[in-house]
Scaffold this motif. Structure first.
Motif, PDB file in Angstrom:
ATOM      1  N   ASP A   1      16.662  -2.425   3.110  1.00  0.00           N
ATOM      2  CA  ASP A   1      15.273  -1.967   3.177  1.00  0.00           C
ATOM      3  C   ASP A   1      14.502  -2.744   4.240  1.00  0.00           C
ATOM      4  N   MET A   2      14.732  -4.051   4.311  1.00  0.00           N
ATOM      5  CA  MET A   2      14.058  -4.860   5.318  1.00  0.00           C
ATOM      6  C   MET A   2      14.484  -4.441   6.723  1.00  0.00           C
TER       7      MET A   2
ATOM      8  N   GLY B   1      12.284   0.535  12.117  1.00  0.00           N
ATOM      9  CA  GLY B   1      11.274   1.582  12.181  1.00  0.00           C
ATOM     10  C   GLY B   1      10.004   1.104  12.856  1.00  0.00           C
ATOM     11  N   LEU B   2       9.624  -0.139  12.572  1.00  0.00           N
ATOM     12  CA  LEU B   2       8.423  -0.694  13.189  1.00  0.00           C
ATOM     13  C   LEU B   2       8.619  -0.872  14.692  1.00  0.00           C
TER      14      LEU B   2
ATOM     15  N   LYS C   1       5.661  -7.134   4.836  1.00  0.00           N
ATOM     16  CA  LYS C   1       4.934  -7.473   6.057  1.00  0.00           C
ATOM     17  C   LYS C   1       5.346  -6.580   7.225  1.00  0.00           C
ATOM     18  N   LEU C   2       6.582  -6.134   7.224  1.00  0.00           N
ATOM     19  CA  LEU C   2       7.085  -5.274   8.298  1.00  0.00           C
ATOM     20  C   LEU C   2       6.695  -3.813   8.100  1.00  0.00           C
ATOM     21  N   SER C   3       6.463  -3.423   6.880  1.00  0.00           N
ATOM     22  CA  SER C   3       6.297  -1.997   6.552  1.00  0.00           C
ATOM     23  C   SER C   3       4.963  -1.449   7.059  1.00  0.00           C
TER      24      SER C   3
ATOM     25  N   THR D   1      -0.721  -0.593  10.747  1.00  0.00           N
ATOM     26  CA  THR D   1      -0.842  -0.913   9.327  1.00  0.00           C
ATOM     27  C   THR D   1       0.176  -1.955   8.890  1.00  0.00           C
ATOM     28  N   SER D   2       1.120  -2.311   9.756  1.00  0.00           N
ATOM     29  CA  SER D   2       2.011  -3.433   9.462  1.00  0.00           C
ATOM     30  C   SER D   2       1.214  -4.722   9.582  1.00  0.00           C
ATOM     31  N   GLU D   3       1.348  -5.586   8.601  1.00  0.00           N
ATOM     32  CA  GLU D   3       0.609  -6.851   8.630  1.00  0.00           C
ATOM     33  C   GLU D   3       0.927  -7.658   9.879  1.00  0.00           C
ATOM     34  N   LEU D   4       2.194  -7.655  10.295  1.00  0.00           N
ATOM     35  CA  LEU D   4       2.581  -8.446  11.455  1.00  0.00           C
ATOM     36  C   LEU D   4       1.969  -7.889  12.737  1.00  0.00           C
ATOM     37  N   VAL D   5       1.965  -6.578  12.892  1.00  0.00           N
ATOM     38  CA  VAL D   5       1.351  -5.974  14.069  1.00  0.00           C
ATOM     39  C   VAL D   5      -0.155  -6.217  14.070  1.00  0.00           C
ATOM     40  N   ALA D   6      -0.775  -6.074  12.905  1.00  0.00           N
ATOM     41  CA  ALA D   6      -2.218  -6.305  12.806  1.00  0.00           C
ATOM     42  C   ALA D   6      -2.561  -7.739  13.202  1.00  0.00           C
TER      43      ALA D   6
END
Length: 294
Positions: A48-49, A55-56, A111-113, A121-126
């Motif tokens: 899943d990770m 996908g991200l 965090k990746l989703s 909407t991904s925490e890391l991208v934000a």
């Protein structure tokens, strides 16, 4: 207590030919990989990770964000290997360790989703976009960036959480302002430094942190016995790492999705930073630490 983040202290980011991670159980050699491959729930969590990560990456068009995500995920995987010794014991604790590993993988996946495939909407991208937005207000330069040290830190309930501390600097013209945090002995330490570039050299104007030059804060009023410690030290040695490491080494990352400034959430900007970058007279002598005044 060693406050210096020397080169050996940083988790190096090696950019591999494959910008991703996908566990191959047929060739698993690392103990953590073998533990994952031997447990159906862990295999699913890891898959899943991986799917969330790929996908991200596929949806990201900004090259700086793309590179930041690659470096971030490779660093997380390396930290998981280093932490893995805690998760490979046999016996009664095995089930708890599997559950802990599953929890940290699930946290990373979250965090990746993205929601509805929107990368922002991904925490890391934000986090990276927030860092980009703030940095774009200033000129930038070779001293802008992140020197990060990441690890799994105990949460106090037998679990652990992944976090990145270290140094963050912003350059604006000839002014460089940096915030340095590290975790030790169950608490977060924070140091700040104001430097100016003169004849291609960094010259410290002022610094604050622990001991006799505790950084001024709007959120805490020191007691009468502590007041002598609060304020900026205008006599900090340029080569002294008591406040934070020197900036002679170039940043490891231009942007860091995981970095926690001041021990707060990624993307947080300390209140003093903007004033430091926009006011050449900052900090004022009126907020000098009495204990360091000469």
């Amino acid at each position: 207590m060693n406050r210096s983040l020397g080169p050996a202290a940083f988790i190096c980011v090696n950019l591999l030919s494959l910008p991703a991670w996908s566990l191959d159980c047929a060739g698993a050699r690392q103990p953590v990989d073998q533990l994952i491959c031997g447990n159906a729930s862990l295999r699913k969590a890891d898959a899943d990770m991986s799917n969330a990560y790929f996908g991200l990456l596929k949806g990201v068009r900004d090259p700086d964000i793309h590179q930041a995500l690659i470096s971030s995920q490779q660093r997380w995987i390396k930290a998981r290997y280093l932490e893995g010794e805690r998760w490979i014991n046999d016996g009664d604790e095995r089930h708890a360790e599997i559950m802990q590993l599953q929890a940290v993988i699930a946290s990373r996946t979250e965090k990746l989703s993205t929601r509805n495939g929107v990368t922002e909407t991904s925490e890391l991208v934000a986090n990276v976009k927030a860092e980009q937005g703030y940095a774009s207000r200033f000129s930038g330069g070779p001293y802008s960036g992140y020197w990060s040290e990441c690890d799994f830190f105990p949460t106090g309930n037998g679990g652990s959480t992944y976090a990145c501390f270290g140094m963050w600097a912003i350059q604006s013209g000839s002014r460089v302002c940096s915030d340095y945090t590290f975790w030790a002995s169950g608490r977060i330490y924070e140091y700040q430094k104001v430097e100016n570039i003169s004849e291609k050299q960094l010259v410290t104007a002022a610094a604050c942190g622990e001991d006799n030059a505790v950084c001024p804060t709007l959120h805490y009023q020191p007691t009468s016995s502590e007041k002598g410690e609060y304020g900026w030290n205008f006599h900090a040695d340029d080569r002294d790492d008591d406040y934070n490491p020197d900036l002679s080494r170039l940043p490891v990352l231009k942007f860091d999705p995981d970095f926690e400034a001041g021990g707060r959430n990624p993307g947080y900007v300390p209140g003093w930073m903007t004033q430091c970058l926009t006011d050449s007279d900052f900090p004022s002598r009126s907020i000098e630490s009495p204990d360091t005044a000469k």
